[in-house]
Each structure stands twice: as structure tokens, then as C-alpha cells.
Design a protein around this motif. Structure first.
Motif, PDB file in Angstrom:
ATOM      1  N   LEU A 110     -48.714 -22.210 109.488  1.00  0.00           N
ATOM      2  CA  LEU A 110     -48.565 -21.511 110.758  1.00  0.00           C
ATOM      3  C   LEU A 110     -48.999 -20.052 110.651  1.00  0.00           C
ATOM      4  CD1 LEU A 110     -45.111 -22.899 111.966  1.00  0.00           C
ATOM      5  CD2 LEU A 110     -47.391 -23.541 112.781  1.00  0.00           C
ATOM      6  N   ALA A 111     -48.781 -19.430 109.497  1.00  0.00           N
ATOM      7  CA  ALA A 111     -49.110 -18.022 109.330  1.00  0.00           C
ATOM      8  C   ALA A 111     -50.565 -17.792 108.957  1.00  0.00           C
ATOM      9  CB  ALA A 111     -48.201 -17.386 108.277  1.00  0.00           C
ATOM     10  N   GLY A 112     -51.162 -18.720 108.205  1.00  0.00           N
ATOM     11  CA  GLY A 112     -52.509 -18.462 107.707  1.00  0.00           C
ATOM     12  C   GLY A 112     -53.439 -19.646 107.663  1.00  0.00           C
ATOM     13  N   GLY A 113     -53.003 -20.798 108.142  1.00  0.00           N
ATOM     14  CA  GLY A 113     -53.889 -21.953 108.185  1.00  0.00           C
ATOM     15  C   GLY A 113     -54.045 -22.652 106.849  1.00  0.00           C
ATOM     16  N   PRO A 114     -55.013 -23.562 106.724  1.00  0.00           N
ATOM     17  CA  PRO A 114     -55.197 -24.350 105.498  1.00  0.00           C
ATOM     18  C   PRO A 114     -55.395 -23.500 104.247  1.00  0.00           C
ATOM     19  CG  PRO A 114     -56.484 -25.285 107.292  1.00  0.00           C
ATOM     20  CD  PRO A 114     -55.938 -23.985 107.794  1.00  0.00           C
ATOM     21  N   ARG A 115     -56.129 -22.410 104.365  1.00  0.00           N
ATOM     22  CA  ARG A 115     -56.373 -21.549 103.203  1.00  0.00           C
ATOM     23  C   ARG A 115     -55.059 -21.032 102.628  1.00  0.00           C
ATOM     24  NH1 ARG A 115     -60.579 -17.462 101.778  1.00  0.00           N
ATOM     25  NH2 ARG A 115     -59.541 -15.756 100.703  1.00  0.00           N
ATOM     26  N   ARG A 116     -54.147 -20.611 103.485  1.00  0.00           N
ATOM     27  CA  ARG A 116     -52.870 -20.085 103.021  1.00  0.00           C
ATOM     28  C   ARG A 116     -52.041 -21.169 102.344  1.00  0.00           C
ATOM     29  NH1 ARG A 116     -50.124 -15.903 105.416  1.00  0.00           N
ATOM     30  NH2 ARG A 116     -52.215 -15.063 105.715  1.00  0.00           N
ATOM     31  N   VAL A 117     -52.110 -22.397 102.849  1.00  0.00           N
ATOM     32  CA  VAL A 117     -51.377 -23.494 102.222  1.00  0.00           C
ATOM     33  C   VAL A 117     -51.846 -23.700 100.786  1.00  0.00           C
ATOM     34  CG1 VAL A 117     -50.900 -25.978 102.307  1.00  0.00           C
ATOM     35  CG2 VAL A 117     -50.939 -24.641 104.420  1.00  0.00           C
ATOM     36  N   VAL A 118     -53.155 -23.680 100.582  1.00  0.00           N
ATOM     37  CA  VAL A 118     -53.694 -23.874  99.235  1.00  0.00           C
ATOM     38  C   VAL A 118     -53.311 -22.709  98.325  1.00  0.00           C
ATOM     39  CG1 VAL A 118     -55.788 -24.247  97.892  1.00  0.00           C
ATOM     40  CG2 VAL A 118     -55.589 -25.247 100.169  1.00  0.00           C
ATOM     41  N   GLU A 119     -53.388 -21.499  98.824  1.00  0.00           N
ATOM     42  CA  GLU A 119     -53.011 -20.342  98.010  1.00  0.00           C
ATOM     43  C   GLU A 119     -51.541 -20.420  97.603  1.00  0.00           C
ATOM     44  OE1 GLU A 119     -54.049 -16.964 100.337  1.00  0.00           O
ATOM     45  OE2 GLU A 119     -56.121 -16.928  99.624  1.00  0.00           O
ATOM     46  N   LEU A 120     -50.689 -20.831  98.525  1.00  0.00           N
ATOM     47  CA  LEU A 120     -49.270 -20.989  98.210  1.00  0.00           C
ATOM     48  C   LEU A 120     -49.081 -22.044  97.130  1.00  0.00           C
ATOM     49  CD1 LEU A 120     -46.252 -20.400  98.933  1.00  0.00           C
ATOM     50  CD2 LEU A 120     -46.426 -22.339 100.512  1.00  0.00           C
ATOM     51  N   THR A 121     -49.808 -23.153  97.232  1.00  0.00           N
ATOM     52  CA  THR A 121     -49.701 -24.221  96.238  1.00  0.00           C
ATOM     53  C   THR A 121     -50.157 -23.740  94.868  1.00  0.00           C
ATOM     54  OG1 THR A 121     -50.181 -25.818  98.004  1.00  0.00           O
ATOM     55  CG2 THR A 121     -50.308 -26.615  95.744  1.00  0.00           C
ATOM     56  N   LEU A 122     -51.268 -23.040  94.821  1.00  0.00           N
ATOM     57  CA  LEU A 122     -51.772 -22.505  93.552  1.00  0.00           C
ATOM     58  C   LEU A 122     -50.764 -21.550  92.921  1.00  0.00           C
ATOM     59  CD1 LEU A 122     -55.486 -21.806  94.554  1.00  0.00           C
ATOM     60  CD2 LEU A 122     -54.728 -23.470  92.857  1.00  0.00           C
ATOM     61  N   LEU A 123     -50.222 -20.664  93.722  1.00  0.00           N
ATOM     62  CA  LEU A 123     -49.276 -19.691  93.188  1.00  0.00           C
ATOM     63  C   LEU A 123     -47.981 -20.363  92.740  1.00  0.00           C
ATOM     64  CD1 LEU A 123     -48.718 -16.722  92.648  1.00  0.00           C
ATOM     65  CD2 LEU A 123     -47.749 -16.556  94.949  1.00  0.00           C
ATOM     66  N   SER A 124     -47.514 -21.340  93.499  1.00  0.00           N
ATOM     67  CA  SER A 124     -46.307 -22.060  93.112  1.00  0.00           C
ATOM     68  C   SER A 124     -46.488 -22.765  91.774  1.00  0.00           C
ATOM     69  CB  SER A 124     -45.937 -23.075  94.198  1.00  0.00           C
ATOM     70  OG  SER A 124     -44.845 -23.870  93.806  1.00  0.00           O
ATOM     71  N   MET A 125     -47.633 -23.418  91.589  1.00  0.00           N
ATOM     72  CA  MET A 125     -47.900 -24.102  90.322  1.00  0.00           C
ATOM     73  C   MET A 125     -48.075 -23.098  89.185  1.00  0.00           C
ATOM     74  SD  MET A 125     -50.430 -27.154  91.636  1.00  0.00           S
ATOM     75  CE  MET A 125     -50.404 -28.001  90.047  1.00  0.00           C
ATOM     76  N   GLN A 126     -48.662 -21.950  89.488  1.00  0.00           N
ATOM     77  CA  GLN A 126     -48.828 -20.928  88.460  1.00  0.00           C
ATOM     78  C   GLN A 126     -47.470 -20.405  88.006  1.00  0.00           C
ATOM     79  OE1 GLN A 126     -48.217 -17.444  88.770  1.00  0.00           O
ATOM     80  NE2 GLN A 126     -49.073 -16.921  86.753  1.00  0.00           N
ATOM     81  N   ARG A 127     -46.549 -20.214  88.931  1.00  0.00           N
ATOM     82  CA  ARG A 127     -45.235 -19.691  88.573  1.00  0.00           C
ATOM     83  C   ARG A 127     -44.420 -20.701  87.766  1.00  0.00           C
ATOM     84  NH1 ARG A 127     -42.881 -15.562  93.125  1.00  0.00           N
ATOM     85  NH2 ARG A 127     -44.690 -14.168  93.092  1.00  0.00           N
ATOM     86  N   GLN A 128     -44.731 -21.976  87.928  1.00  0.00           N
ATOM     87  CA  GLN A 128     -44.083 -22.998  87.116  1.00  0.00           C
ATOM     88  C   GLN A 128     -44.839 -23.243  85.808  1.00  0.00           C
ATOM     89  OE1 GLN A 128     -43.267 -26.581  89.538  1.00  0.00           O
ATOM     90  NE2 GLN A 128     -43.494 -25.282  91.345  1.00  0.00           N
ATOM     91  N   ARG A 129     -45.869 -22.447  85.548  1.00  0.00           N
ATOM     92  CA  ARG A 129     -46.707 -22.552  84.353  1.00  0.00           C
ATOM     93  C   ARG A 129     -47.336 -23.947  84.227  1.00  0.00           C
ATOM     94  NH1 ARG A 129     -45.862 -17.876  81.951  1.00  0.00           N
ATOM     95  NH2 ARG A 129     -43.827 -16.859  82.099  1.00  0.00           N
ATOM     96  N   ARG A 130     -47.678 -24.507  85.358  1.00  0.00           N
ATOM     97  CA  ARG A 130     -48.366 -25.792  85.391  1.00  0.00           C
ATOM     98  C   ARG A 130     -49.839 -25.605  85.718  1.00  0.00           C
ATOM     99  NH1 ARG A 130     -45.957 -28.213  89.865  1.00  0.00           N
ATOM    100  NH2 ARG A 130     -47.011 -30.147  89.306  1.00  0.00           N
ATOM    101  N   LEU A 131     -50.218 -24.339  85.927  1.00  0.00           N
ATOM    102  CA  LEU A 131     -51.594 -23.998  86.257  1.00  0.00           C
ATOM    103  C   LEU A 131     -51.766 -22.523  85.916  1.00  0.00           C
ATOM    104  CD1 LEU A 131     -53.474 -25.081  89.437  1.00  0.00           C
ATOM    105  CD2 LEU A 131     -53.388 -22.660  88.888  1.00  0.00           C
TER     106      LEU A 131
END
Length: 258
Positions: free
Chosen positions: A62-83
Motif C-alpha cells: 500500500l505504501a510503495g507497491g510491488p518494489r517495496r514488498v520485495v525490498e521488505l522481503t530482502l531486508l527481512s531475510m538479511q536480518r535473519q542472516r538467510r541472505l
């Protein structure tokens, strides 16, 4: 040749273009702001979803569209040290098992060696079925604008901007004709109305249509504002979902996602 003869054809064309473009934009904005029909999900009533019921993926869309969803996913996985995200703009997979559809779409965008530039991953994952399903669900709930509504408003904004440029060009051409001071004042007054009309229309449309996001409907924007007030401070995942990677305190992460 008199000044009136030079200017007669110009103002009607500029004013007509301004009126037509502003009418187009206002109609598109009205359609975008119209409440979604009640589909049984409660979106058409006062008992619709609350901001604390939004998932971070939904808030990101809702805030940033598909691009924002992917960025959130990347950052979430990075914080879990899975990426791993490098400041050079490359991402490396550490854990190849996705825990939800969005993680699986991101992992599927990597090459066979588990490494890829972030823009390539972002572009591929943003077109994945997981994001489309998310968009459909939010649209059915009356929280996200449809593609037609976004395209209509964007097209209206472009038309008004073109009309503004036309009016300015016509005014400049008219002022280039040698005249006395009185005629110059008349020229300025003549073109002031369509210019004020287009600029005012752009300002109103920007405030009314996009007070928070170009992707969220008015109902979705209200939820985002409430969520922002409650959880949107700092550099947590909620802040990234609402504002994007620019809120990150780590410059290497900002560089990786920029």
C-alpha cells in the motif's frame, strides 16, 4: 499588426487545453477516491480492517507497491542472516528455503549460483504471482487502487502538466511580441487564469489523491497513517514498509537496496 490580432488564437487554445486536462484529472481523481463496493469483506462499512490487522507485506504494498514488498522481503531475510546484501548491490542466498510466498518468489529470482544483482531480483520478484495475489486481496478489501484508477490519475496529471507547459510557452511567445506596457499587462492577465487553473489543479490532486501513497485507496491511506503513527519510527521493518529503504541507518544496506 495589433497585439489583439496576435494573441486572439492563443488564449482560447491554452485555456481550452487547460480546462480539458483539469477536467480529465478531476474525474480520474474522483473515481480513485470513490469507496470500493462492499464485497462482503467489510471494506464498504465502518467495520473494515484496522491498521493493526495489516501485515507488513500489505503495508509495504500500500505504501510503495510491488518494489517495496520485495525490498521488505530482502531486508527481512538479511536480518535473519538467510541472505546477504552487499553495498555493491549484489545479493547472496544463505538459506535457500523460503518461509512464505514472497520469500520463495525472491529466492526464485536468483540464478543457479545463488547470487544476483539486487535490481534483477527486485524486478523479477515484483512481477511474481505472490505480489499479484497480494494486490488482488487488497483491492478486493477496498484498500488498494486498481490499475485503471492509478493509470487514470497518472494520465490526468501528465495531461495537466502538458497543458501547463503549453500555457507557459504561449505566454512567452506572446510576451515576445513588441508591445507597450499596457499590452504586456493584458497579456499576463490573459494567461494567468489557465496557468492558475492548471497549477491549482495539480496541487489539489497531489494533496487529495496522494496524501500518503499512489498505491493505496483513501481507506488504505488512512490505515497507513495510523500504522505510521504507531510503528513507523526508527529503522525497523515497519518503517521500511512505510517509507522505504531511505530510513535505514546502515549506509551499506541503503546502498544495496538503492
Amino acid at each position: 499588426m495589433g497585439i489583439g490580432h496576435v494573441l486572439d488564437p492563443a488564449p482560447p487554445d491554452g485555456l481550452g487545453r487547460a480546462l480539458a486536462s483539469c477536467t480529465r484529472l478531476l474525474r480520474a481523481a474522483a473515481r480513485a477516491a470513490a469507496p470500493a463496493p462492499d464485497t462482503g469483506t467489510g471494506s464498504g462499512t465502518g467495520t473494515g480492517p484496522r491498521h493493526d490487522e495489516l501485515t507488513l507485506y500489505e503495508a509495504a504494498y500500500l505504501a510503495g507497491g510491488p518494489r517495496r514488498v520485495v525490498e521488505l522481503t530482502l531486508l527481512s531475510m538479511q536480518r535473519q542472516r538467510r541472505l546477504m546484501l552487499a553495498h555493491t548491490g549484489w545479493a547472496t542466498v544463505v538459506d535457500p528455503v523460503g518461509r512464505d510466498p514472497h520469500e520463495r518468489s525472491v529466492l526464485g529470482a536468483f540464478g543457479p549460483d545463488g547470487q544476483s544483482p539486487v535490481p534483477v531480483v527486485r524486478s523479477a520478484a515484483a512481477r511474481d504471482e505472490a505480489v499479484r495475489v497480494l494486490a488482488v486481496r487488497l483491492g478486493a478489501a477496498g484498500l488498494a487502487l486498481s490499475d485503471a484508477a492509478r493509470d487514470g490519475v497518472a494520465g490526468g496529471v501528465r495531461a495537466v502538466r502538458r497543458a501547463t507547459v503549453l500555457v507557459l510557452a504561449l505566454a512567452a511567445a506572446a510576451l515576445g511580441v513588441p508591445t507597450d506596457g499596457t499590452a504586456t499587462t493584458v497579456v499576463l492577465c490573459w494567461f494567468a487564469l489557465p496557468l492558475l487553473l492548471t497549477l491549482g489543479c495539480l496541487a489539489i490532486a497531489g494533496f487529495e489523491t496522494y496524501p500518503y501513497s499512489a498505491w493505496a485507496s483513501p481507506a488504505g491511506q488512512r490505515l497507513l497513517v495510523s500504522l505510521d503513527r504507531e510503528r513507523g519510527r526508527g529503522d525497523g521493518l515497519a518503517a521500511v514498509a512505510l517509507r522505504g529503504s531511505r530510513v535505514l541507518a546502515d549506509p551499506s544496506l541503503r546502498a544495496a537496496l538503492s
